[in-house]
Design an enzyme around this catalytic site. Structure first.
Site, PDB file in Angstrom:
ATOM      1  N   ASP A 112      40.486   1.383  20.528  1.00 57.46           N
ATOM      2  CA  ASP A 112      39.331   1.000  21.347  1.00 57.46           C
ATOM      3  C   ASP A 112      38.685   2.301  21.816  1.00 57.46           C
ATOM      4  O   ASP A 112      39.246   3.392  21.637  1.00 57.46           O
ATOM      5  CB  ASP A 112      39.783   0.152  22.538  1.00 57.46           C
ATOM      6  CG  ASP A 112      38.617  -0.458  23.317  1.00 57.46           C
ATOM      7  OD1 ASP A 112      37.482  -0.405  22.817  1.00 57.46           O
ATOM      8  OD2 ASP A 112      38.849  -0.971  24.425  1.00 57.46           O
ATOM      9  N   SER A 113      37.526   2.159  22.437  1.00 50.61           N
ATOM     10  CA  SER A 113      36.845   3.349  22.932  1.00 50.61           C
ATOM     11  C   SER A 113      37.521   3.924  24.174  1.00 50.61           C
ATOM     12  O   SER A 113      37.226   5.045  24.567  1.00 50.61           O
ATOM     13  CB  SER A 113      35.380   3.024  23.248  1.00 50.61           C
ATOM     14  OG  SER A 113      35.304   1.985  24.205  1.00 50.61           O
ATOM     15  N   CYS A 155      37.905  -3.557  20.063  1.00 48.66           N
ATOM     16  CA  CYS A 155      36.659  -3.165  20.721  1.00 48.66           C
ATOM     17  C   CYS A 155      35.563  -4.042  20.146  1.00 48.66           C
ATOM     18  O   CYS A 155      35.271  -3.965  18.954  1.00 48.66           O
ATOM     19  CB  CYS A 155      36.370  -1.679  20.456  1.00 48.66           C
ATOM     20  SG  CYS A 155      34.759  -1.119  21.027  1.00 48.66           S
ATOM     21  N   GLU A 173      37.668  -0.209  35.039  1.00 49.13           N
ATOM     22  CA  GLU A 173      38.406   1.045  34.881  1.00 49.13           C
ATOM     23  C   GLU A 173      38.650   1.744  36.217  1.00 49.13           C
ATOM     24  O   GLU A 173      39.540   2.591  36.321  1.00 49.13           O
ATOM     25  CB  GLU A 173      37.688   1.954  33.893  1.00 49.13           C
ATOM     26  CG  GLU A 173      37.655   1.351  32.495  1.00 49.13           C
ATOM     27  CD  GLU A 173      37.564   2.380  31.387  1.00 49.13           C
ATOM     28  OE1 GLU A 173      37.281   3.562  31.679  1.00 49.13           O
ATOM     29  OE2 GLU A 173      37.786   1.996  30.218  1.00 49.13           O
ATOM     30  N   CYS A 181      34.490  -8.506  25.608  1.00 51.23           N
ATOM     31  CA  CYS A 181      34.902  -7.112  25.800  1.00 51.23           C
ATOM     32  C   CYS A 181      36.338  -7.163  26.274  1.00 51.23           C
ATOM     33  O   CYS A 181      36.695  -8.015  27.101  1.00 51.23           O
ATOM     34  CB  CYS A 181      34.014  -6.429  26.840  1.00 51.23           C
ATOM     35  SG  CYS A 181      34.553  -4.748  27.277  1.00 51.23           S
ATOM     36  N   HIS A 240      37.909  -5.448  28.266  1.00 52.12           N
ATOM     37  CA  HIS A 240      38.093  -5.204  29.704  1.00 52.12           C
ATOM     38  C   HIS A 240      38.013  -6.502  30.517  1.00 52.12           C
ATOM     39  O   HIS A 240      38.627  -6.615  31.580  1.00 52.12           O
ATOM     40  CB  HIS A 240      37.008  -4.259  30.233  1.00 52.12           C
ATOM     41  CG  HIS A 240      37.169  -2.836  29.853  1.00 52.12           C
ATOM     42  ND1 HIS A 240      36.987  -2.381  28.566  1.00 52.12           N
ATOM     43  CD2 HIS A 240      37.487  -1.736  30.588  1.00 52.12           C
ATOM     44  CE1 HIS A 240      37.168  -1.073  28.531  1.00 52.12           C
ATOM     45  NE2 HIS A 240      37.473  -0.666  29.740  1.00 52.12           N
TER      46      HIS A 240
END
Length: 269
Positions: free
Chosen positions: A12-13, A75, A154, A188, A190
Protein backbone atom coordinates in the site's frame (compact mmCIF):
# COMPACT_ATOMS: atom_id res chain seq x y z
CA UNK A 1 12.13 -23.01 -1.36
CA UNK A 2 9.02 -24.83 -2.53
CA UNK A 3 6.59 -22.43 -4.24
CA UNK A 4 3.78 -22.99 -1.75
CA UNK A 5 6.08 -22.05 1.14
CA UNK A 6 6.95 -18.68 -0.39
CA UNK A 7 5.40 -15.56 1.18
CA UNK A 8 2.46 -13.46 0.02
CA UNK A 9 3.40 -9.89 -0.89
CA UNK A 10 1.08 -7.06 0.17
CA UNK A 11 1.63 -3.38 -0.52
CA UNK A 12 0.00 0.00 0.00
CA UNK A 13 1.09 3.60 -0.16
CA UNK A 14 1.42 3.72 3.61
CA UNK A 15 -0.20 2.30 6.72
CA UNK A 16 -3.70 1.51 5.44
CA UNK A 17 -2.74 -1.80 3.86
CA UNK A 18 -2.10 -3.16 7.34
CA UNK A 19 -5.86 -3.75 7.63
CA UNK A 20 -5.42 -6.17 4.72
CA UNK A 21 -2.39 -7.74 6.41
CA UNK A 22 -4.53 -8.29 9.50
CA UNK A 23 -7.36 -9.81 7.46
CA UNK A 24 -5.02 -12.14 5.53
CA UNK A 25 -3.08 -13.24 8.61
CA UNK A 26 -6.31 -14.04 10.47
CA UNK A 27 -7.88 -15.94 7.56
CA UNK A 28 -4.65 -17.65 6.43
CA UNK A 29 -2.53 -17.98 9.60
CA UNK A 30 -0.14 -20.46 7.95
CA UNK A 31 0.98 -17.98 5.27
CA UNK A 32 4.12 -15.85 5.48
CA UNK A 33 3.58 -12.21 4.51
CA UNK A 34 5.94 -9.52 3.24
CA UNK A 35 4.40 -6.07 3.58
CA UNK A 36 5.69 -2.95 1.87
CA UNK A 37 4.41 0.51 2.72
CA UNK A 38 5.57 3.21 0.31
CA UNK A 39 5.63 5.82 3.07
CA UNK A 40 8.09 8.07 1.23
CA UNK A 41 5.55 8.72 -1.52
CA UNK A 42 2.25 8.56 0.36
CA UNK A 43 -0.47 9.50 -0.51
CA UNK A 44 -1.18 8.04 -3.95
CA UNK A 45 -4.73 9.39 -4.02
CA UNK A 46 -3.92 12.80 -5.51
CA UNK A 47 -1.32 11.63 -8.07
CA UNK A 48 -1.72 11.33 -11.83
CA UNK A 49 -2.34 7.91 -13.37
CA UNK A 50 1.14 7.91 -14.92
CA UNK A 51 2.79 8.55 -11.56
CA UNK A 52 0.68 5.91 -9.81
CA UNK A 53 1.59 3.37 -12.51
CA UNK A 54 5.29 4.09 -11.96
CA UNK A 55 4.96 3.75 -8.18
CA UNK A 56 2.97 0.50 -8.37
CA UNK A 57 5.51 -1.05 -10.74
CA UNK A 58 8.27 -0.16 -8.26
CA UNK A 59 6.26 -1.65 -5.38
CA UNK A 60 5.65 -4.94 -7.19
CA UNK A 61 9.28 -5.24 -8.28
CA UNK A 62 10.37 -4.76 -4.67
CA UNK A 63 8.06 -7.53 -3.47
CA UNK A 64 9.24 -9.83 -6.27
CA UNK A 65 12.80 -9.33 -5.01
CA UNK A 66 11.57 -11.15 -1.89
CA UNK A 67 10.41 -14.10 -3.98
CA UNK A 68 6.69 -13.77 -3.21
CA UNK A 69 4.21 -16.22 -4.75
CA UNK A 70 1.25 -13.81 -5.03
CA UNK A 71 0.61 -10.11 -4.55
CA UNK A 72 -2.23 -8.22 -2.91
CA UNK A 73 -2.65 -4.61 -3.97
CA UNK A 74 -4.01 -3.35 -0.66
CA UNK A 75 -4.55 0.14 -2.03
CA UNK A 76 -7.78 1.08 -3.75
CA UNK A 77 -6.08 3.89 -5.67
CA UNK A 78 -3.32 1.61 -7.00
CA UNK A 79 -5.79 -1.15 -7.81
CA UNK A 80 -8.25 1.07 -9.66
CA UNK A 81 -5.57 2.89 -11.64
CA UNK A 82 -2.93 0.24 -12.35
CA UNK A 83 -3.83 -3.40 -11.61
CA UNK A 84 -4.89 -4.42 -15.12
CA UNK A 85 -1.69 -3.07 -16.61
CA UNK A 86 0.40 -4.78 -13.92
CA UNK A 87 -1.27 -8.12 -14.60
CA UNK A 88 -0.14 -7.85 -18.21
CA UNK A 89 3.45 -7.10 -17.16
CA UNK A 90 4.03 -9.50 -14.26
CA UNK A 91 3.39 -13.26 -14.45
CA UNK A 92 2.25 -13.74 -10.88
CA UNK A 93 -1.20 -13.96 -9.27
CA UNK A 94 -2.29 -10.40 -8.37
CA UNK A 95 -5.33 -9.70 -6.22
CA UNK A 96 -6.89 -6.26 -5.91
CA UNK A 97 -9.38 -4.88 -3.45
CA UNK A 98 -11.78 -3.15 -5.86
CA UNK A 99 -13.22 -6.16 -7.70
CA UNK A 100 -14.06 -8.31 -4.66
CA UNK A 101 -15.59 -5.37 -2.74
CA UNK A 102 -17.61 -4.18 -5.74
CA UNK A 103 -19.00 -7.66 -6.30
CA UNK A 104 -19.90 -8.03 -2.62
CA UNK A 105 -21.70 -4.67 -2.65
CA UNK A 106 -23.53 -5.45 -5.89
CA UNK A 107 -24.90 -8.67 -4.41
CA UNK A 108 -25.62 -7.22 -0.96
CA UNK A 109 -27.81 -4.26 -1.92
CA UNK A 110 -31.57 -4.66 -1.66
CA UNK A 111 -32.72 -1.31 -3.05
CA UNK A 112 -30.02 -1.03 -5.72
CA UNK A 113 -28.53 2.18 -4.29
CA UNK A 114 -24.84 1.83 -3.38
CA UNK A 115 -22.45 4.44 -1.99
CA UNK A 116 -18.67 4.42 -2.43
CA UNK A 117 -16.18 6.50 -0.47
CA UNK A 118 -12.52 6.67 -1.47
CA UNK A 119 -9.61 8.87 -2.45
CA UNK A 120 -9.81 11.41 -5.25
CA UNK A 121 -8.04 9.00 -7.65
CA UNK A 122 -10.26 6.04 -6.80
CA UNK A 123 -13.44 8.06 -7.31
CA UNK A 124 -12.05 9.65 -10.47
CA UNK A 125 -11.30 6.21 -11.96
CA UNK A 126 -14.99 5.17 -11.74
CA UNK A 127 -13.70 1.63 -11.14
CA UNK A 128 -16.26 0.68 -8.50
CA UNK A 129 -19.27 1.71 -10.56
CA UNK A 130 -18.01 -0.25 -13.57
CA UNK A 131 -17.56 -3.48 -11.61
CA UNK A 132 -20.75 -3.06 -9.57
CA UNK A 133 -22.76 -2.64 -12.77
CA UNK A 134 -21.20 -5.79 -14.23
CA UNK A 135 -22.82 -7.79 -11.41
CA UNK A 136 -25.88 -5.59 -10.91
CA UNK A 137 -26.62 -3.56 -14.07
CA UNK A 138 -29.58 -1.75 -12.53
CA UNK A 139 -27.71 -0.53 -9.45
CA UNK A 140 -27.18 3.20 -8.94
CA UNK A 141 -23.73 4.05 -7.60
CA UNK A 142 -22.96 7.30 -5.76
CA UNK A 143 -19.26 7.98 -5.15
CA UNK A 144 -17.78 10.61 -2.82
CA UNK A 145 -14.09 11.52 -2.55
CA UNK A 146 -12.98 11.83 1.09
CA UNK A 147 -9.42 13.22 1.08
CA UNK A 148 -9.43 14.26 4.75
CA UNK A 149 -10.05 10.77 6.15
CA UNK A 150 -6.62 9.20 5.56
CA UNK A 151 -4.67 11.83 7.56
CA UNK A 152 -7.24 11.67 10.37
CA UNK A 153 -6.87 7.89 10.63
CA UNK A 154 -3.08 8.03 10.49
CA UNK A 155 -3.15 10.55 13.34
CA UNK A 156 -5.12 8.01 15.35
CA UNK A 157 -8.30 10.09 15.41
CA UNK A 158 -10.64 7.11 15.21
CA UNK A 159 -12.47 7.35 18.53
CA UNK A 160 -16.26 7.43 18.53
CA UNK A 161 -15.96 10.62 20.57
CA UNK A 162 -13.61 12.45 18.21
CA UNK A 163 -15.60 15.53 17.26
CA UNK A 164 -13.41 16.52 14.31
CA UNK A 165 -13.54 13.11 12.64
CA UNK A 166 -17.27 12.79 13.26
CA UNK A 167 -17.92 16.25 11.76
CA UNK A 168 -15.82 15.46 8.67
CA UNK A 169 -17.56 12.11 8.20
CA UNK A 170 -21.00 13.68 8.51
CA UNK A 171 -20.11 16.17 5.79
CA UNK A 172 -19.04 13.36 3.46
CA UNK A 173 -21.77 10.87 4.35
CA UNK A 174 -24.97 12.86 4.73
CA UNK A 175 -25.27 13.47 0.97
CA UNK A 176 -25.13 9.68 0.55
CA UNK A 177 -27.84 9.26 3.18
CA UNK A 178 -30.00 11.63 1.13
CA UNK A 179 -29.51 9.27 -1.83
CA UNK A 180 -31.07 6.51 0.32
CA UNK A 181 -28.16 4.09 -0.08
CA UNK A 182 -28.46 0.76 1.72
CA UNK A 183 -24.85 -0.36 1.07
CA UNK A 184 -21.59 1.56 1.39
CA UNK A 185 -18.19 0.45 0.06
CA UNK A 186 -15.29 1.56 2.24
CA UNK A 187 -13.06 2.16 -0.77
CA UNK A 188 -9.82 2.76 1.11
CA UNK A 189 -8.04 0.41 3.49
CA UNK A 190 -7.89 3.16 6.13
CA UNK A 191 -11.65 3.49 6.37
CA UNK A 192 -12.55 0.27 8.26
CA UNK A 193 -11.07 1.88 11.37
CA UNK A 194 -13.85 4.46 11.10
CA UNK A 195 -16.62 1.86 10.77
CA UNK A 196 -18.13 2.44 14.24
CA UNK A 197 -18.62 6.16 13.54
CA UNK A 198 -19.85 5.52 9.99
CA UNK A 199 -22.37 2.98 11.30
CA UNK A 200 -23.78 5.57 13.70
CA UNK A 201 -24.11 8.19 10.97
CA UNK A 202 -25.62 5.70 8.50
CA UNK A 203 -27.64 3.29 10.67
CA UNK A 204 -28.80 0.17 8.91
CA UNK A 205 -26.46 0.61 5.93
CA UNK A 206 -24.33 -2.45 5.07
CA UNK A 207 -20.62 -1.56 5.19
CA UNK A 208 -18.33 -3.40 2.76
CA UNK A 209 -14.66 -3.55 3.79
CA UNK A 210 -12.58 -3.66 0.59
CA UNK A 211 -9.58 -5.27 2.30
CA UNK A 212 -11.65 -8.01 3.91
CA UNK A 213 -13.43 -8.76 0.64
CA UNK A 214 -10.08 -9.38 -1.08
CA UNK A 215 -9.12 -12.22 1.26
CA UNK A 216 -11.59 -14.72 -0.22
CA UNK A 217 -10.34 -13.87 -3.71
CA UNK A 218 -6.73 -14.39 -2.60
CA UNK A 219 -7.59 -17.73 -1.02
CA UNK A 220 -9.23 -18.94 -4.24
CA UNK A 221 -6.23 -17.90 -6.34
CA UNK A 222 -3.82 -19.71 -4.02
CA UNK A 223 -5.96 -22.86 -4.06
CA UNK A 224 -6.42 -22.77 -7.85
CA UNK A 225 -2.67 -22.32 -8.36
CA UNK A 226 -1.84 -24.96 -5.73
CA UNK A 227 0.15 -22.33 -3.84
CA UNK A 228 -1.47 -22.56 -0.41
CA UNK A 229 1.06 -22.99 2.39
CA UNK A 230 1.24 -26.29 4.30
CA UNK A 231 -1.43 -26.42 6.99
CA UNK A 232 1.10 -27.15 9.75
CA UNK A 233 3.15 -24.03 9.01
CA UNK A 234 2.95 -20.94 11.24
CA UNK A 235 3.08 -17.75 9.20
CA UNK A 236 5.39 -14.82 9.90
CA UNK A 237 5.17 -11.19 8.82
CA UNK A 238 8.00 -8.96 7.62
CA UNK A 239 7.50 -5.22 7.30
CA UNK A 240 9.31 -2.85 4.94
CA UNK A 241 8.78 0.86 4.34
CA UNK A 242 10.38 3.48 2.10
CA UNK A 243 10.59 6.13 4.86
CA UNK A 244 10.29 6.65 8.61
CA UNK A 245 10.27 3.10 9.93
CA UNK A 246 10.00 4.31 13.51
CA UNK A 247 6.76 6.19 12.85
CA UNK A 248 5.35 3.21 10.93
CA UNK A 249 6.08 0.85 13.81
CA UNK A 250 4.56 3.29 16.30
CA UNK A 251 1.33 3.91 14.37
CA UNK A 252 0.96 0.47 12.80
CA UNK A 253 -0.62 -0.96 15.91
CA UNK A 254 -3.70 1.19 15.25
CA UNK A 255 -4.34 -0.84 12.09
CA UNK A 256 -3.26 -4.27 13.30
CA UNK A 257 -5.05 -4.10 16.62
CA UNK A 258 -1.79 -4.90 18.43
CA UNK A 259 1.79 -3.72 18.49
CA UNK A 260 3.80 -4.57 15.40
CA UNK A 261 6.07 -7.42 16.35
CA UNK A 262 9.53 -7.64 14.82
CA UNK A 263 11.65 -5.14 12.99
CA UNK A 264 10.38 -2.64 10.42
CA UNK A 265 13.05 -2.26 7.75
CA UNK A 266 13.49 0.98 5.83
CA UNK A 267 14.51 0.50 2.19
CA UNK A 268 15.22 2.70 -0.80
CA UNK A 269 13.41 1.44 -3.88
Amino acid sequence: MENREKPIGIFDSGLGGLTSVKAVSEALPNEDIVYFGDTARVPYGDRSKETIMEYVKDDIEFLLSHDVKAIVIACNTADSMARLEMESIFRIPIVGVVGPAAKKAALATENGRIGVIGTNATVRSDAYRKVINEYNPSASVFAVACPLLVPLVEEGRISLNDRVTRRVLREYLLPLAEKRIDTLVLGCTHYPLLSPIIAEILPGVVLVDSGEAAVASLQRKLNDSKLSAPSDKKGKIKYFVSDNAESFARHGGIFMGHEINGKVTEVNI
